[in-house]
Enzyme design. Structure first.
Site, mmCIF file in Angstrom:
data_model
loop_
_atom_site.group_PDB
_atom_site.id
_atom_site.type_symbol
_atom_site.label_atom_id
_atom_site.label_comp_id
_atom_site.label_asym_id
_atom_site.label_seq_id
_atom_site.Cartn_x
_atom_site.Cartn_y
_atom_site.Cartn_z
ATOM 1 N N ARG A 1 0.838 -1.158 -0.042
ATOM 2 C CA ARG A 1 0.001 0.110 0.046
ATOM 3 C C ARG A 1 0.784 1.202 0.129
ATOM 4 O O ARG A 1 0.408 2.407 0.468
ATOM 5 C CB ARG A 1 -0.895 0.079 1.207
ATOM 6 C CG ARG A 1 -1.843 -1.191 1.106
ATOM 7 C CD ARG A 1 -3.235 -0.835 2.023
ATOM 8 N NE ARG A 1 -4.168 -1.831 2.026
ATOM 9 C CZ ARG A 1 -4.166 -2.738 2.903
ATOM 10 N NH1 ARG A 1 -3.069 -2.773 3.907
ATOM 11 N NH2 ARG A 1 -5.025 -3.899 2.927
ATOM 12 N N LYS B 1 3.025 11.692 -10.893
ATOM 13 C CA LYS B 1 2.357 10.859 -11.591
ATOM 14 C C LYS B 1 3.023 9.655 -11.758
ATOM 15 O O LYS B 1 4.219 9.609 -12.097
ATOM 16 C CB LYS B 1 2.141 11.366 -13.171
ATOM 17 C CG LYS B 1 1.211 12.332 -13.372
ATOM 18 C CD LYS B 1 0.740 12.658 -14.710
ATOM 19 C CE LYS B 1 -0.414 13.713 -14.758
ATOM 20 N NZ LYS B 1 -0.504 14.323 -16.126
ATOM 21 N N GLU C 1 10.938 19.896 -23.997
ATOM 22 C CA GLU C 1 10.060 19.943 -22.588
ATOM 23 C C GLU C 1 10.311 21.407 -21.766
ATOM 24 O O GLU C 1 9.435 22.073 -21.389
ATOM 25 C CB GLU C 1 10.038 18.716 -21.813
ATOM 26 C CG GLU C 1 9.706 17.586 -22.305
ATOM 27 C CD GLU C 1 8.095 17.322 -22.593
ATOM 28 O OE1 GLU C 1 7.229 17.997 -22.092
ATOM 29 O OE2 GLU C 1 7.905 16.310 -23.043
ATOM 30 N N LYS D 1 7.457 23.732 -13.275
ATOM 31 C CA LYS D 1 6.612 22.324 -13.137
ATOM 32 C C LYS D 1 6.087 22.397 -11.541
ATOM 33 O O LYS D 1 4.906 22.087 -11.229
ATOM 34 C CB LYS D 1 7.281 21.063 -13.377
ATOM 35 C CG LYS D 1 6.674 20.019 -12.998
ATOM 36 C CD LYS D 1 6.074 19.182 -14.250
ATOM 37 C CE LYS D 1 5.241 17.975 -13.574
ATOM 38 N NZ LYS D 1 5.255 16.824 -14.254
ATOM 39 N N GLU E 1 -4.307 17.402 -11.525
ATOM 40 C CA GLU E 1 -4.964 17.886 -12.692
ATOM 41 C C GLU E 1 -6.339 17.905 -12.856
ATOM 42 O O GLU E 1 -6.916 17.175 -13.625
ATOM 43 C CB GLU E 1 -4.303 16.816 -13.865
ATOM 44 C CG GLU E 1 -4.228 17.256 -15.467
ATOM 45 C CD GLU E 1 -3.709 16.297 -16.140
ATOM 46 O OE1 GLU E 1 -2.437 15.958 -16.054
ATOM 47 O OE2 GLU E 1 -4.175 16.411 -17.332
ATOM 48 N N ARG F 1 -3.108 21.957 -14.362
ATOM 49 C CA ARG F 1 -1.828 21.064 -14.658
ATOM 50 C C ARG F 1 -1.904 20.574 -15.942
ATOM 51 O O ARG F 1 -1.062 20.384 -16.728
ATOM 52 C CB ARG F 1 -1.906 20.006 -13.752
ATOM 53 C CG ARG F 1 -0.567 19.011 -13.715
ATOM 54 C CD ARG F 1 -0.408 17.864 -12.853
ATOM 55 N NE ARG F 1 0.541 16.901 -13.034
ATOM 56 C CZ ARG F 1 1.102 16.166 -12.256
ATOM 57 N NH1 ARG F 1 0.775 16.304 -10.939
ATOM 58 N NH2 ARG F 1 2.137 15.461 -12.675
ATOM 59 N N ASN G 1 0.244 19.732 -20.808
ATOM 60 C CA ASN G 1 0.028 18.893 -21.910
ATOM 61 C C ASN G 1 0.245 19.765 -23.225
ATOM 62 O O ASN G 1 -0.175 19.072 -24.489
ATOM 63 C CB ASN G 1 -1.360 18.219 -21.988
ATOM 64 C CG ASN G 1 -1.186 17.349 -20.821
ATOM 65 O OD1 ASN G 1 -0.267 16.495 -20.386
ATOM 66 N ND2 ASN G 1 -2.349 17.311 -20.141
ATOM 67 N N HIS H 1 1.121 18.019 -26.714
ATOM 68 C CA HIS H 1 0.970 16.884 -26.650
ATOM 69 C C HIS H 1 -0.184 16.166 -27.276
ATOM 70 O O HIS H 1 0.112 15.127 -27.705
ATOM 71 C CB HIS H 1 1.158 16.263 -24.972
ATOM 72 C CG HIS H 1 2.263 16.402 -24.235
ATOM 73 N ND1 HIS H 1 3.030 17.545 -24.481
ATOM 74 C CD2 HIS H 1 2.914 15.212 -23.617
ATOM 75 C CE1 HIS H 1 4.234 17.357 -23.680
ATOM 76 N NE2 HIS H 1 4.318 15.994 -23.309
ATOM 77 N N HIS I 1 0.871 12.893 -29.347
ATOM 78 C CA HIS I 1 0.562 11.438 -29.332
ATOM 79 C C HIS I 1 -0.068 11.190 -30.640
ATOM 80 O O HIS I 1 0.268 9.756 -31.041
ATOM 81 C CB HIS I 1 -0.503 11.483 -28.125
ATOM 82 C CG HIS I 1 -0.066 11.773 -26.933
ATOM 83 N ND1 HIS I 1 -0.780 12.343 -25.929
ATOM 84 C CD2 HIS I 1 1.312 11.678 -26.335
ATOM 85 C CE1 HIS I 1 -0.220 12.525 -24.789
ATOM 86 N NE2 HIS I 1 1.336 11.925 -25.070
ATOM 87 N N HIS J 1 9.303 10.970 -28.496
ATOM 88 C CA HIS J 1 8.478 11.768 -27.713
ATOM 89 C C HIS J 1 8.891 13.295 -27.873
ATOM 90 O O HIS J 1 8.002 13.955 -28.286
ATOM 91 C CB HIS J 1 8.240 11.254 -26.211
ATOM 92 C CG HIS J 1 7.167 12.148 -25.622
ATOM 93 N ND1 HIS J 1 6.043 12.297 -25.822
ATOM 94 C CD2 HIS J 1 7.286 12.964 -24.454
ATOM 95 C CE1 HIS J 1 5.308 12.933 -24.980
ATOM 96 N NE2 HIS J 1 6.102 13.339 -24.258
HETATM 97 N N1 GLY Z 1 3.979 15.534 -17.785
HETATM 98 C C1 GLY Z 1 2.820 16.232 -17.420
HETATM 99 C C2 GLY Z 1 2.272 16.160 -15.995
HETATM 100 O O1 GLY Z 1 3.105 15.834 -15.215
HETATM 101 O O2 GLY Z 1 1.389 16.566 -15.770
#
Ligand code: GLY
Length: 370
Positions: free
Chosen positions: A121, A143, A190, A232, A242, A246, A250, A253, A257, A269
């Protein structure tokens, strides 16, 4: 040396940025966790160049460190590899409270992060990113995920995951000296993205220092990492899960994608993001959110950083539009796009007419294509 603090309701943590930091990583980690068992999940290639330095510094600090090597490929960012890592952690008698370290790029960080989030957990996670992309983006904000192979064989990226904030992020810019140049430039895309979203001054910094950046001058690169990571940090502090802002991260992106779904284009990428930033800028000009001079300055910066601004070969626009619609960021049937607003700002827009999106794809197609 610089330290950024990330304040999160789940778990606040520090990002420590210092050249040659790997040599004293164990001592730094012992400031947040008592010496105990730890599992190092490491990219096989990075193990050859930096693994032993980190292992030695952990041992010197009193940690009992075990190792799990991963071949960093999207197909290995899987539940199968997660299962093997759980088994290795059980064999090594890791317990609740034992630490997982992720040494490598985004694939290793996402996978090890997912395992750390779910083993017993949740156990503490320390990111030690060694790609520029992971340093300024993937290691920050919690993430974690693995890809999922559907019964029909199709791969769904990042389907299974969790938000799991690290206990610490340790960045040694000197590890970039062994990163291949193409991957390094992907991280630069990025950095441009972050600057377009939030910091026009960082766009100027990138432009003025482009030669030193491409030559990996570590003093300049460290400043770039600090400024880019700070953008960031500020965004994920305001919107950890998000729910809103947040999503600005993207930018480029949805296009990227779609481009990446054409595997035969052989585009990484970060390169796809670079083309996506240009496509989004074309749409901003069409919508009056940006002027031509601002768009061209973005295109010129990407070219100066040796990043692509057009597709390498023509792809039917209908197929690109179709691929875009498969992207998961579709809000109630409408394509949701992140668009730059001038330089240093961006917004979420979900009413861009199809013709304008088609024109943007046309603008990033090879000249005379379609
Ligand atoms: N790479 C995008 C984010 O972490 O939200």
């Amino acid at each position: 040396m610089a330290t950024l603090r990330v304040n999160s309701p789940a778990n606040s943590y520090s990002i420590h940025i210092e050249c040659k930091m790997l040599l004293r990583a164990g001592a730094l980690i012992s400031q947040i966790a008592k010496p105990q068992r730890a599992m190092l999940a490491v990219d096989r290639n990075v193990y050859q160049t930096h693994g032993q330095i980190l292992i030695n510094s952990m041992r010197d600090a009193g940690f009992d460190i075990h190792t799990f090597e991963i071949e960093a490929a999207e197909t290995n960012k899987s539940l199968d590899t997660a299962r093997s890592l759980y088994a290795a952690m059980l064999d090594s008698k890791l317990e609740r409270g034992s630490i997982v370290l992720a040494l490598g790029g985004g694939i290793v960080g996402d996978l090890a992060g997912f395992v750390a989030a779910t083993f017993m957990r949740g156990v503490p996670l320390v990111h030690v990113p060694t790609t520029l992309l992971a340093m300024v983006d993937a290691s920050i904000g919690g993430k974690t995920a693995v890809n999922f192979t559907k019964p029909d064989g199709g791969l769904v990226k990042n389907l299974v995951g969790a938000f799991w904030q690290p206990a610490h992020v340790l960045i040694d810019p000197a590890t970039l000296l062994t990163l291949n140049d193409r991957q390094y430039r992907c991280g630069l895309a990025e950095c441009v993205k972050h600057a377009m979203i939030a910091d026009a001054g960082l766009l100027e910094f990138l432009s003025e220092n482009r030669r030193a950046i491409l030559a990996k001058d570590l003093g300049v690169v460290q400043t770039l990492i600090e400024r880019s990571a700070a953008i960031k940090v500020a965004i994920v502090e305001r919107d950890e899960h998000e729910q809103g802002e947040r999503a600005l991260l993207n930018l480029g992106h949805t296009f990227a994608h779609a481009i990446e779904s054409f595997a035969d284009l052989d585009i990484h990428h970060g390169e796809a993001v670079s083309i996506g930033l240009v496509a989004a800028s074309h749409i901003s000009v069409a919508r009056g959110l940006m002027n031509n001079i601002q768009r061209d300055s973005v295109i010129n910066l990407l070219i100066a950083l040796d990043l692509p601004t057009r597709l390498p070969r023509a792809v039917p626009i209908a197929a690109l539009l179709q691929a875009m619609r498969h992207d998961k960021k579709i809000a109630s049937g409408r394509l949701r796009l992140i668009l730059p607003v001038g330089l240093g700002s961006a917004r979420i827009v979900d009413d861009v007419p199809n013709e304008i999106i088609e024109q943007a794809w046309q603008s990033v197609s090879p000249p005379h294509a379609n």
